[in-house]
Design an enzyme around this catalytic site. Structure first.
Site, PDB file in Angstrom:
ATOM      1  N   ARG A   1      47.699  88.440  99.541  1.00  0.00           N
ATOM      2  CA  ARG A   1      48.573  88.918 100.644  1.00  0.00           C
ATOM      3  C   ARG A   1      49.379  88.026 101.099  1.00  0.00           C
ATOM      4  O   ARG A   1      49.757  87.822 102.358  1.00  0.00           O
ATOM      5  CB  ARG A   1      47.470  89.378 101.861  1.00  0.00           C
ATOM      6  CG  ARG A   1      46.652  90.597 101.316  1.00  0.00           C
ATOM      7  CD  ARG A   1      47.590  91.725 101.023  1.00  0.00           C
ATOM      8  NE  ARG A   1      46.763  92.813 100.995  1.00  0.00           N
ATOM      9  CZ  ARG A   1      45.723  93.256  99.992  1.00  0.00           C
ATOM     10  NH1 ARG A   1      45.926  92.277  98.842  1.00  0.00           N
ATOM     11  NH2 ARG A   1      44.978  94.270  99.905  1.00  0.00           N
TER      12      ARG A   1
ATOM     13  N   SER B   1      44.876  97.909 106.377  1.00  0.00           N
ATOM     14  CA  SER B   1      44.105  96.672 106.797  1.00  0.00           C
ATOM     15  C   SER B   1      44.602  96.020 107.915  1.00  0.00           C
ATOM     16  O   SER B   1      45.889  95.442 107.528  1.00  0.00           O
ATOM     17  CB  SER B   1      43.639  95.845 105.831  1.00  0.00           C
ATOM     18  OG  SER B   1      43.234  96.381 104.591  1.00  0.00           O
TER      19      SER B   1
ATOM     20  N   GLU C   1      46.858  90.591 109.018  1.00  0.00           N
ATOM     21  CA  GLU C   1      47.379  90.928 107.945  1.00  0.00           C
ATOM     22  C   GLU C   1      48.681  91.655 108.150  1.00  0.00           C
ATOM     23  O   GLU C   1      49.894  91.193 107.559  1.00  0.00           O
ATOM     24  CB  GLU C   1      46.687  91.821 106.946  1.00  0.00           C
ATOM     25  CG  GLU C   1      47.095  91.934 105.560  1.00  0.00           C
ATOM     26  CD  GLU C   1      47.174  93.275 104.826  1.00  0.00           C
ATOM     27  OE1 GLU C   1      48.282  93.709 104.694  1.00  0.00           O
ATOM     28  OE2 GLU C   1      46.128  93.602 104.498  1.00  0.00           O
TER      29      GLU C   1
HETATM   30  N1  EPU Z   1      32.680  97.151 104.567  1.00  0.00           N
HETATM   31  C1  EPU Z   1      31.897  97.483 105.766  1.00  0.00           C
HETATM   32  N2  EPU Z   1      32.228  98.188 106.596  1.00  0.00           N
HETATM   33  C2  EPU Z   1      33.342  98.787 106.673  1.00  0.00           C
HETATM   34  C3  EPU Z   1      34.386  98.345 105.751  1.00  0.00           C
HETATM   35  C4  EPU Z   1      34.188  97.607 104.640  1.00  0.00           C
HETATM   36  O1  EPU Z   1      30.662  96.947 105.545  1.00  0.00           O
HETATM   37  O2  EPU Z   1      33.785  99.178 107.725  1.00  0.00           O
HETATM   38  C5  EPU Z   1      32.258  96.141 103.432  1.00  0.00           C
HETATM   39  C6  EPU Z   1      31.556  97.098 102.328  1.00  0.00           C
HETATM   40  O3  EPU Z   1      30.544  95.954 101.871  1.00  0.00           O
HETATM   41  C7  EPU Z   1      32.488  97.231 101.105  1.00  0.00           C
HETATM   42  C8  EPU Z   1      33.312  96.011 101.411  1.00  0.00           C
HETATM   43  O4  EPU Z   1      33.482  95.728 102.845  1.00  0.00           O
HETATM   44  O5  EPU Z   1      32.052  97.418  99.981  1.00  0.00           O
HETATM   45  C9  EPU Z   1      34.694  96.094 100.825  1.00  0.00           C
HETATM   46  O6  EPU Z   1      35.472  97.220 101.684  1.00  0.00           O
HETATM   47  P1  EPU Z   1      36.646  98.190 100.698  1.00  0.00           P
HETATM   48  O7  EPU Z   1      36.434  98.374  99.383  1.00  0.00           O
HETATM   49  O8  EPU Z   1      37.165  98.947 101.626  1.00  0.00           O
HETATM   50  O9  EPU Z   1      37.939  97.077 100.719  1.00  0.00           O
HETATM   51  P2  EPU Z   1      38.244  95.854 101.829  1.00  0.00           P
HETATM   52  O10 EPU Z   1      37.923  94.436 101.358  1.00  0.00           O
HETATM   53  O11 EPU Z   1      37.887  96.395 103.193  1.00  0.00           O
HETATM   54  C10 EPU Z   1      40.492  95.472 100.404  1.00  0.00           C
HETATM   55  C11 EPU Z   1      41.905  95.527 100.893  1.00  0.00           C
HETATM   56  C12 EPU Z   1      42.407  96.784 100.948  1.00  0.00           C
HETATM   57  C13 EPU Z   1      42.234  97.558  99.597  1.00  0.00           C
HETATM   58  C14 EPU Z   1      40.904  97.612  99.305  1.00  0.00           C
HETATM   59  C15 EPU Z   1      40.495  97.946  98.057  1.00  0.00           C
HETATM   60  C16 EPU Z   1      42.540  93.668 102.310  1.00  0.00           C
HETATM   61  C17 EPU Z   1      42.700  92.938 103.808  1.00  0.00           C
HETATM   62  N3  EPU Z   1      42.329  94.845 102.218  1.00  0.00           N
HETATM   63  O12 EPU Z   1      39.955  96.044 101.614  1.00  0.00           O
HETATM   64  O13 EPU Z   1      44.060  96.967 101.378  1.00  0.00           O
HETATM   65  O14 EPU Z   1      42.894  98.883  99.615  1.00  0.00           O
HETATM   66  O15 EPU Z   1      40.106  96.229  99.356  1.00  0.00           O
HETATM   67  O16 EPU Z   1      40.836  97.098  96.959  1.00  0.00           O
HETATM   68  O17 EPU Z   1      42.355  92.604 101.321  1.00  0.00           O
HETATM   69  C18 EPU Z   1      45.647  96.938 103.089  1.00  0.00           C
HETATM   70  O18 EPU Z   1      45.794  95.819 102.542  1.00  0.00           O
HETATM   71  O19 EPU Z   1      46.219  97.481 103.849  1.00  0.00           O
HETATM   72  C19 EPU Z   1      44.685  97.747 102.433  1.00  0.00           C
HETATM   73  C20 EPU Z   1      44.207  99.052 102.696  1.00  0.00           C
END
Ligand code: EPU
Length: 339
Positions: free
Chosen positions: A165, A239, A335
């Site tokens: 990012r 995010s 972010e």
């Molecule tokens: N999780 C929780 N609780 C929550 C949310 C997430 O426990 O409320 C844990 C779970 O273990 C889950 C893990 O976090 O398996 C990962 O969650 P998710 O797959 O939703 O991905 P993220 O790491 O929260 C990132 C990006 C997103 C992108 C997703 C999918 C960042 C800051 N965010 O989110 O990007 O869509 O991966 O690849 O890296 C964005 O940048 O605006 C965005 C939406």
């Protein structure tokens, strides 16, 4: 001739729908508009702020100078050989529309990045990413204009210093360039990245064996729509925080205390911890503070039920950061670009 408005309200231009006023404001539809805006800025000594889709920005104060809403649009195939194709998107084009165009033509590489809000020109600034794929993976080059001198400059991938990012446009060159067009290098044969999240499971559920690019796009849309709030009905900016990257040592220590802590490989041998998990564990998932809350299905997203002020948003942001710091001794960083 470019129409420049004064004391213009920016409320409608961000997906989180927190507004402010700009001294000057103009909508750009062409390169000629851009050059006119640059001349205005130079003549009147007004700084420029560029707005794309407004999906990653929070206005926290009145914006001095000229705000440019980028609506310079267009998608074009510029070169094709036996294995790859170069596709150019003008920077005000919708990123999702650009991805849909490439998928319709069976050009491979961007399918996992479908439905990320924002514009083509904002994608490199953030090095947007989702489901195991990042913008930089298919990037070829971009053309930008120096906001001060009006000079054009081509940036290669190395020039952009992409990180998680992150890019040179958020650091050394913050506020310096107007990204005009972006060229992506896409494959003519598939190399699908299915390892992340529930992509494989969803495809299996649908009984899809011979996977086509449209199947991936549809599955990504389904996953995102199931988890992420549509800013049209529930204003948000995706995010709000980055996932913190920590040393292996620090991770081991946390794991001793929280055996269920999720993790992913980060950059430079670090470990990435989902901020959504940290926020949920800190008790903020779905918790409401006036018109704002961390979203109940994805705690990393801050939603505005309507009418929230920047002060209310930032107050929740600070509460979340303090709670995560207290419980895990980790620093969350935003972010979203707060200006
Ligand atoms: N999780 C929780 N609780 C929550 C949310 C997430 O426990 O409320 C844990 C779970 O273990 C889950 C893990 O976090 O398996 C990962 O969650 P998710 O797959 O939703 O991905 P993220 O790491 O929260 C990132 C990006 C997103 C992108 C997703 C999918 C960042 C800051 N965010 O989110 O990007 O869509 O991966 O690849 O890296 C964005 O940048 O605006 C965005 C939406």
């Amino acid at each position: 001739m470019l129409k420049i408005e004064t004391n213009h309200s920016l409320g409608q231009y961000t997906t989180i729908k927190v507004g402010t006023i700009a001294d000057y404001f103009a909508v750009l539809k062409s390169k000629a508009d851009l050059l006119e805006a640059l001349a205005f800025s130079k003549k009147n000594k007004q700084p420029i702020t560029v707005l794309g889709g407004g999906s990653n920005i929070l206005f926290s104060q009145r914006i001095k100078g000229l705000v440019l809403k980028n609506e310079i649009k267009g998608i074009k195939i510029i070169e094709k050989n036996k294995t790859r194709v170069l596709v150019e998107g003008l920077s005000g084009e919708s990123w999702s529309k650009f991805v849909a165009f490439t998928a319709d033509h069976k050009f491979y590489g961007l399918e996992n990045l479908f439905l990320i809000y924002g514009t083509v020109g904002a994608a490199p600034v953030q090095n947007i990413g989702a489901y195991g794929v990042e913008f930089k993976d298919s990037f070829h080059h971009l053309l930008a204009f120096d906001l001060k001198t009006g000079q054009e400059k081509i940036f290669s991938s190395a020039d952009c210093h992409f990180g998680y990012r992150d890019s040179v446009f958020k650091n050394k060159f913050k506020g310096r360039y107007f990204i005009y067009s972006v060229v992506m290098s896409l494959a003519l044969k598939p190399n699908f990245q299915l390892g992340y999240g529930s992509i494989k499971e969803k495809l299996a559920e649908k009984g899809i064996k011979k996977i086509k690019i449209r199947d991936i796009v549809n599955v990504i849309a389904e996953i995102r729509n199931g988890k992420l709030p549509n800013p049209q009905s529930l204003p948000n900016s995706g995010s709000f925080f980055k996932n913190p990257e920590i040393s292996k040592l620090k991770f081991k220590k946390l794991q001793q205390k929280y055996s269920e802590i999720p993790s992913f490989p980060g950059q430079a041998n670090k470990v990435k911890i989902p901020a959504g998990w940290l926020i949920e564990q800190s008790g903020f998932k779905g918790k409401k503070f006036g018109p704002v809350r961390m979203y109940e299905k994805q705690a990393l997203i801050l939603v505005n039920e309507g009418g929230a002020s920047a002060k209310q948003v930032l107050s929740l942001v600070n509460k979340v950061k303090a709670a995560v710091k207290k419980k895990f001794d980790l620093d969350l960083s935003e972010e979203v670009n707060i200006i």
